[in-house]
Design a protein around this motif. Structure first.
Motif, PDB file in Angstrom:
ATOM      1  N   GLY A  26      10.143   1.332  -1.420  1.00 15.42           N
ATOM      2  CA  GLY A  26      10.112   2.538  -2.224  1.00 15.42           C
ATOM      3  C   GLY A  26      10.845   3.689  -1.549  1.00 15.42           C
ATOM      4  O   GLY A  26      11.185   3.629  -0.361  1.00 15.42           O
ATOM      5  N   ASP A  27      11.077   4.765  -2.308  1.00 13.06           N
ATOM      6  CA  ASP A  27      11.865   5.888  -1.777  1.00 13.06           C
ATOM      7  C   ASP A  27      11.014   7.099  -1.401  1.00 13.06           C
ATOM      8  O   ASP A  27      11.545   8.167  -1.102  1.00 13.06           O
ATOM      9  CB  ASP A  27      12.953   6.300  -2.759  1.00 13.06           C
ATOM     10  N   VAL A  28       9.685   6.942  -1.392  1.00 16.54           N
ATOM     11  CA  VAL A  28       8.804   8.024  -0.948  1.00 16.54           C
ATOM     12  C   VAL A  28       8.405   7.756   0.504  1.00 16.54           C
ATOM     13  O   VAL A  28       7.898   6.687   0.832  1.00 16.54           O
ATOM     14  CB  VAL A  28       7.545   8.131  -1.828  1.00 16.54           C
ATOM     15  N   GLU A  29       8.674   8.736   1.361  1.00 18.73           N
ATOM     16  CA  GLU A  29       8.323   8.616   2.778  1.00 18.73           C
ATOM     17  C   GLU A  29       7.241   9.634   3.108  1.00 18.73           C
ATOM     18  O   GLU A  29       7.306  10.783   2.661  1.00 18.73           O
ATOM     19  CB  GLU A  29       9.551   8.879   3.665  1.00 18.73           C
ATOM     20  N   ILE A  30       6.253   9.192   3.886  1.00 17.30           N
ATOM     21  CA  ILE A  30       5.238  10.136   4.366  1.00 17.30           C
ATOM     22  C   ILE A  30       5.166  10.035   5.889  1.00 17.30           C
ATOM     23  O   ILE A  30       5.491   8.998   6.477  1.00 17.30           O
ATOM     24  CB  ILE A  30       3.849   9.860   3.753  1.00 17.30           C
ATOM     25  N   GLY A  31       4.764  11.120   6.516  1.00 18.96           N
ATOM     26  CA  GLY A  31       4.544  11.081   7.948  1.00 18.96           C
ATOM     27  C   GLY A  31       3.344  10.206   8.269  1.00 18.96           C
ATOM     28  O   GLY A  31       2.440  10.046   7.444  1.00 18.96           O
ATOM     29  N   PRO A  32       3.303   9.628   9.454  1.00 14.74           N
ATOM     30  CA  PRO A  32       2.224   8.691   9.777  1.00 14.74           C
ATOM     31  C   PRO A  32       0.835   9.301   9.765  1.00 14.74           C
ATOM     32  O   PRO A  32      -0.159   8.574   9.656  1.00 14.74           O
ATOM     33  CB  PRO A  32       2.602   8.196  11.170  1.00 14.74           C
ATOM     34  N   ARG A  33       0.746  10.637   9.860  1.00 19.06           N
ATOM     35  CA  ARG A  33      -0.568  11.291   9.815  1.00 19.06           C
ATOM     36  C   ARG A  33      -0.731  12.189   8.586  1.00 19.06           C
ATOM     37  O   ARG A  33      -1.688  12.964   8.503  1.00 19.06           O
ATOM     38  CB  ARG A  33      -0.788  12.100  11.104  1.00 19.06           C
ATOM     39  N   ASP A  34       0.184  12.068   7.631  1.00 19.75           N
ATOM     40  CA  ASP A  34       0.079  12.870   6.416  1.00 19.75           C
ATOM     41  C   ASP A  34      -1.072  12.419   5.527  1.00 19.75           C
ATOM     42  O   ASP A  34      -1.608  13.214   4.743  1.00 19.75           O
ATOM     43  CB  ASP A  34       1.375  12.798   5.607  1.00 19.75           C
ATOM     44  N   ARG A  35      -1.423  11.150   5.583  1.00 20.75           N
ATOM     45  CA  ARG A  35      -2.484  10.580   4.757  1.00 20.75           C
ATOM     46  C   ARG A  35      -3.367   9.704   5.613  1.00 20.75           C
ATOM     47  O   ARG A  35      -2.942   9.229   6.670  1.00 20.75           O
ATOM     48  CB  ARG A  35      -1.871   9.715   3.634  1.00 20.75           C
ATOM     49  N   ASN A  36      -4.554   9.459   5.143  1.00 21.95           N
ATOM     50  CA  ASN A  36      -5.417   8.454   5.768  1.00 21.95           C
ATOM     51  C   ASN A  36      -4.889   7.086   5.340  1.00 21.95           C
ATOM     52  O   ASN A  36      -5.057   6.677   4.183  1.00 21.95           O
ATOM     53  CB  ASN A  36      -6.865   8.646   5.334  1.00 21.95           C
ATOM     54  N   LEU A  37      -4.249   6.373   6.251  1.00 21.95           N
ATOM     55  CA  LEU A  37      -3.566   5.128   5.900  1.00 21.95           C
ATOM     56  C   LEU A  37      -4.528   4.005   5.546  1.00 21.95           C
ATOM     57  O   LEU A  37      -4.090   2.938   5.099  1.00 21.95           O
ATOM     58  CB  LEU A  37      -2.650   4.695   7.041  1.00 21.95           C
ATOM     59  N   ALA A  38      -5.823   4.229   5.734  1.00 22.73           N
ATOM     60  CA  ALA A  38      -6.812   3.239   5.315  1.00 22.73           C
ATOM     61  C   ALA A  38      -7.223   3.391   3.856  1.00 22.73           C
ATOM     62  O   ALA A  38      -7.924   2.528   3.315  1.00 22.73           O
ATOM     63  CB  ALA A  38      -8.058   3.323   6.197  1.00 22.73           C
ATOM     64  N   TRP A  39      -6.769   4.479   3.199  1.00 22.91           N
ATOM     65  CA  TRP A  39      -7.261   4.788   1.858  1.00 22.91           C
ATOM     66  C   TRP A  39      -6.131   5.045   0.874  1.00 22.91           C
ATOM     67  O   TRP A  39      -6.190   5.984   0.075  1.00 22.91           O
ATOM     68  CB  TRP A  39      -8.223   5.980   1.902  1.00 22.91           C
ATOM     69  N   ILE A  40      -5.104   4.228   0.910  1.00 23.75           N
ATOM     70  CA  ILE A  40      -4.023   4.319  -0.070  1.00 23.75           C
ATOM     71  C   ILE A  40      -4.170   3.170  -1.058  1.00 23.75           C
ATOM     72  O   ILE A  40      -4.083   1.997  -0.688  1.00 23.75           O
ATOM     73  CB  ILE A  40      -2.650   4.288   0.614  1.00 23.75           C
ATOM     74  N   GLY A  41      -4.434   3.532  -2.307  1.00 22.83           N
ATOM     75  CA  GLY A  41      -4.629   2.520  -3.342  1.00 22.83           C
ATOM     76  C   GLY A  41      -3.343   2.194  -4.066  1.00 22.83           C
ATOM     77  O   GLY A  41      -2.368   2.962  -4.025  1.00 22.83           O
ATOM     78  N   ALA A  42      -3.333   1.047  -4.742  1.00 27.90           N
ATOM     79  CA  ALA A  42      -2.153   0.642  -5.491  1.00 27.90           C
ATOM     80  C   ALA A  42      -2.540  -0.275  -6.647  1.00 27.90           C
ATOM     81  O   ALA A  42      -3.510  -1.036  -6.557  1.00 27.90           O
ATOM     82  CB  ALA A  42      -1.153  -0.068  -4.583  1.00 27.90           C
ATOM     83  N   HIS A  43      -1.751  -0.172  -7.731  1.00 27.33           N
ATOM     84  CA  HIS A  43      -1.851  -1.074  -8.871  1.00 27.33           C
ATOM     85  C   HIS A  43      -0.562  -1.874  -8.940  1.00 27.33           C
ATOM     86  O   HIS A  43       0.536  -1.300  -8.847  1.00 27.33           O
ATOM     87  CB  HIS A  43      -2.000  -0.310 -10.188  1.00 27.33           C
ATOM     88  N   CYS A  44      -0.669  -3.182  -9.124  1.00 28.37           N
ATOM     89  CA  CYS A  44       0.508  -4.034  -9.296  1.00 28.37           C
ATOM     90  C   CYS A  44       0.526  -4.538 -10.733  1.00 28.37           C
ATOM     91  O   CYS A  44      -0.416  -5.202 -11.185  1.00 28.37           O
ATOM     92  CB  CYS A  44       0.484  -5.205  -8.315  1.00 28.37           C
ATOM     93  N   LEU A  45       1.606  -4.218 -11.459  1.00 28.64           N
ATOM     94  CA  LEU A  45       1.741  -4.578 -12.869  1.00 28.64           C
ATOM     95  C   LEU A  45       2.895  -5.563 -13.054  1.00 28.64           C
ATOM     96  O   LEU A  45       3.949  -5.437 -12.407  1.00 28.64           O
ATOM     97  CB  LEU A  45       2.009  -3.347 -13.734  1.00 28.64           C
ATOM     98  N   VAL A  46       2.705  -6.512 -13.945  1.00 21.92           N
ATOM     99  CA  VAL A  46       3.777  -7.415 -14.367  1.00 21.92           C
ATOM    100  C   VAL A  46       3.976  -7.205 -15.861  1.00 21.92           C
ATOM    101  O   VAL A  46       3.043  -7.380 -16.655  1.00 21.92           O
ATOM    102  CB  VAL A  46       3.443  -8.887 -14.062  1.00 21.92           C
ATOM    103  N   ASN A  47       5.171  -6.762 -16.220  1.00 18.79           N
ATOM    104  CA  ASN A  47       5.504  -6.466 -17.616  1.00 18.79           C
ATOM    105  C   ASN A  47       4.496  -5.506 -18.243  1.00 18.79           C
ATOM    106  O   ASN A  47       4.077  -5.663 -19.390  1.00 18.79           O
ATOM    107  CB  ASN A  47       5.598  -7.768 -18.429  1.00 18.79           C
TER     108      ASN A  47
END
Length: 275
Positions: free
Chosen positions: A182-203
């Motif tokens: 992806g083209d979004v970059e965050i600093g390593p301490r900008d977010r709690n890296l244990a709490w990033i959610g995601a949805h994966c969609l097909v069509n």
């Protein structure tokens, strides 16, 4: 191919001799070219060890580099309970990523270039400085990280799936086909890296969801694990490398014509079309 007579192992922790390891690497290279699969290494060579499988992978890597391929990163696999449950394998593994295996979000890719095509949702760490040694902490990983980016991994297995063991997956470069970044970059301490959610969609349909803490509690733990494992093999992570930290969803099967979209919490989206 069946196992031959007993022979001298190729080194500490090895169960196979160097000639057998090279022959397996040749089989996998041919399977890659033909987009096929081979019978499980673990079934044909029950004496094969994890060190044998990394030796197979090193031969494959060396041959690709000799042919001009450029290494850009590493992948970590089987770091989450979701993936361990899906595969029946209970410890992580790693592989290498070459430049021709990396695509930007929005890419259209040829489905037929891979076998057993599935996708996984991950975070990737881009390093600002080398990482080396065992026992590294999350803070040390974050200190060495320039940015964290969302990623999809495209799996490409050249070994029959049913009954695979860790020996099979490592030999097959941890089943890496490609990555989509992806083209979004965050600093390593900008977010709690244990709490990033995601949805994966097909069509357009949500097939999988997950949260990044599924990777060893924090994907940075995966990077620390990798540094420690590489140290055992006399290697290290270099500045500029992209480290695919491990999936926090189960693998999602895709077919020609599918459009896969993944929405990350506050980290944008990734889309890839399989032609």
């Amino acid at each position: 191919m069946t196992a031959g007579p007993a022979s001298t192992p190729g080194g500490p922790g090895r169960g196979l001799d160097d000639a057998t390891v090279a022959r397996i690497a040749d089989e996998l290279a041919e399977a890659t070219r033909s987009r096929g699969t081979i019978e499980r290494i673990s079934a044909r060579f029950p004496e094969a060890t994890i060190e044998d499988s990394y030796a197979v992978q090193r031969i494959w890597r060396a041959r690709r580099e000799e042919a001009g391929a450029r290494l850009v990163g590493r992948k970590i696999g089987l770091t989450s309970k979701a993936m361990q449950f899906a595969t029946g394998i209970t410890e992580p593994d790693y592989g290498v990523i070459f430049a021709d295996q990396a695509y930007p979000s929005g890419a259209t890719v040829e489905h037929a270039q891979w076998s057993n095509v599935r996708v996984e949702v991950e975070l990737a760490f881009v390093l600002r400085s080398p990482l080396e040694g065992q026992g590294l902490t999350v803070e040390q990983v974050l200190d060495a990280t320039e940015v964290v980016v969302p990623a999809l991994e495209i799996l490409d297995s050249h070994i029959e799936l049913e009954g695979r063991t860790i020996v099979d997956t490592i030999s097959d470069n941890a089943a890496l086909g490609a990555i989509v970044v992806g083209d979004v970059e965050i600093g390593p301490r900008d977010r709690n890296l244990a709490w990033i959610g995601a949805h994966c969609l097909v069509n357009g349909e949500i097939i999988e969801t997950g949260v990044s803490g599924g990777v060893l509690g924090n994907p940075a733990h995966g990077v620390a694990w990798l540094a420690g494992k590489l140290a055992q093999h006399g290697d290290r992570l270099e500045a500029g490398e992209l480290i695919l930290a491990g999936s926090f969803t189960r693998p999602v099967w895709v077919q020609p014509g599918d459009v896969v979209t993944t929405h990350f919490q506050d980290m944008g989206s990734i889309e890839v079309t399989f032609r």
